[in-house]
Design an enzyme around this catalytic site. Sequence first.
Site, mmCIF file in Angstrom:
data_model
loop_
_atom_site.group_PDB
_atom_site.id
_atom_site.type_symbol
_atom_site.label_atom_id
_atom_site.label_comp_id
_atom_site.label_asym_id
_atom_site.label_seq_id
_atom_site.Cartn_x
_atom_site.Cartn_y
_atom_site.Cartn_z
ATOM 1 N N PRO A 232 23.143 -28.810 10.088
ATOM 2 C CG PRO A 232 25.850 -30.132 10.050
ATOM 3 C CD PRO A 232 24.887 -29.029 10.822
ATOM 4 N N GLY A 233 21.880 -31.166 11.102
ATOM 5 C CA GLY A 233 20.920 -31.856 11.139
ATOM 6 C C GLY A 233 21.665 -32.825 12.633
ATOM 7 C CE LYS A 235 22.584 -29.130 18.908
ATOM 8 N NZ LYS A 235 23.887 -28.772 18.132
ATOM 9 C CB CYS A 345 27.940 -24.516 19.462
ATOM 10 S SG CYS A 345 28.197 -23.622 18.125
HETATM 11 N N1 SAM Z 1 21.407 -27.843 15.342
HETATM 12 C C1 SAM Z 1 22.355 -27.686 13.857
HETATM 13 C C2 SAM Z 1 22.594 -29.007 14.211
HETATM 14 O O1 SAM Z 1 22.957 -29.881 15.184
HETATM 15 O O2 SAM Z 1 23.526 -30.241 12.982
HETATM 16 C C3 SAM Z 1 23.476 -26.744 13.823
HETATM 17 C C4 SAM Z 1 22.712 -25.396 13.887
HETATM 18 S S1 SAM Z 1 24.103 -24.599 13.645
HETATM 19 C C5 SAM Z 1 24.207 -23.877 15.123
HETATM 20 C C6 SAM Z 1 22.623 -22.884 12.874
HETATM 21 C C7 SAM Z 1 22.250 -23.122 11.958
HETATM 22 O O3 SAM Z 1 20.895 -22.016 12.247
HETATM 23 C C8 SAM Z 1 23.098 -22.700 10.712
HETATM 24 O O4 SAM Z 1 22.490 -23.996 9.596
HETATM 25 C C9 SAM Z 1 22.093 -21.552 9.953
HETATM 26 O O5 SAM Z 1 22.233 -21.475 9.038
HETATM 27 C C10 SAM Z 1 20.420 -21.846 10.026
HETATM 28 N N2 SAM Z 1 20.315 -20.290 10.951
HETATM 29 C C11 SAM Z 1 20.794 -19.433 11.305
HETATM 30 N N3 SAM Z 1 19.301 -18.254 10.991
HETATM 31 C C12 SAM Z 1 18.422 -18.647 11.033
HETATM 32 C C13 SAM Z 1 17.012 -18.072 10.860
HETATM 33 N N4 SAM Z 1 17.104 -16.651 11.469
HETATM 34 N N5 SAM Z 1 16.486 -18.710 10.791
HETATM 35 C C14 SAM Z 1 16.265 -20.757 10.217
HETATM 36 N N6 SAM Z 1 17.525 -21.121 10.214
HETATM 37 C C15 SAM Z 1 18.580 -19.854 10.516
#
Ligand code: SAM
Length: 413
Positions: A232-233, A235, A345
Amino acid sequence: MTDPTRDAAFALLTAVLDRHRPLEESLDALPAMDARDRAAGHRLAASVLRRLGSLDAVLEPYLTKAPPPAVRNVLRIGAAGILFLATPAHAAVGTAVALAKARGLAPFSGLVNALLRRVAAAGPAALEGLDGPRLDTPPWLWAAWGADARAIAEAHQVEAPLDLSLMPGATAPDGGVRLPTGSWRYPAGTRVTELAGFAEGAFWVQDAAAALPAHLLGATPGMHVADLCAAPGGKTAQLAATGAVVTAVERDPSRLARLRENLSRLHLTPRLITADAATWRTEDVFEAVLLDAPCSATGTIRRHPDVPHLKRAADLRSLTAQQDALLDAACALLRPGGRLVYSVCSLQPEEGQDRVAAALQRLPLRVDPAAPGEVPGLGDAITPEGFVHTTPAMWAELGGLDGFFVARLARRA
Ligand code: SAM
């Protein structure tokens, strides 16, 4: 009449335990209701999920035969109120009986009444005799965490505090403490939308450990940075707030919409791309890439107590394959000498150090070790290889932090 808090908690537990849906998603699917009732229902369901093994062990001796799952959930809600949330016994029993009747479980209302009265009388003493950390942790996770298992599981027994990251120059809302790494911490149960500065975009919610990967990337104004798997953003916000030129890539359109909403509250405008980051093609070459890969999320159990009830050891196989593919793609986006931060995480070595060890074998990458001064107060979290590996058992005196694995790598020329 049932009360909306128990109603919401019951719907959430049914969704997680019986339909195997994530708690956050189930929260979004609740019918429109007062925000406070919804938050209270969420907190009650989270208490049940956090202490499910202990609750069932307290209830078990009073059950002569297994009740239907819905009745068991009503009992768990009532018992959690009595044992963990200081709900007066008469209120916990009365609301549970009303909930049973409203959910078409009237034939069980006498059982619910009698059993919860016994829990109110003898449950607290019974609870004291149980090994809560062990009962509330699935055996596969206990085994995987080895010598750290008990300390980690103990940290999961309590609700996590609320951590905020501040926009540069913003003032922290009253009532918080500044953590050594710069995040601000507020008591568990604090409602972020009620803090001064929320609507103005002065801060965003982000666990102190979750703030480490973007910090270690070291983005600077004007630097071209890719943020892969962005929603959700949290980072993305950190990176964009440095003045870097950020391209955020997210596969799930509905999660990207949430990211857009979050970033617009903060008045930040990174470039947003809906794409699978493993196959996304671009002419751009980046000076730095942050890959916060999808993972089992076992490092966030204290914030997401549904995780142990939804994840299985077998899930790791497909996750590690995705992580490898994403690492390959991340490396390909980097200019020689560019920096890559890989984070998960997760507390599972298969998703952390094992993925990086494999990447170092097949990709033109080297480790750029983290220095203790970059993670103040968390020197113990730096591994001999220079990775950062936090667990919820760290910073016990400050209220813990999520489990994260973070590796900083550099692309060889
Ligand atoms: N970086 C985010 C933050 O700090 O708020 C949290 C990320 S969360 C661990 C993982 C995210 O990766 C999810 O929103 C998921 O939908 C997305 N995701 C999973 N596989 C993906 C891919 N192959 N390409 C792009 N996004 C992906």
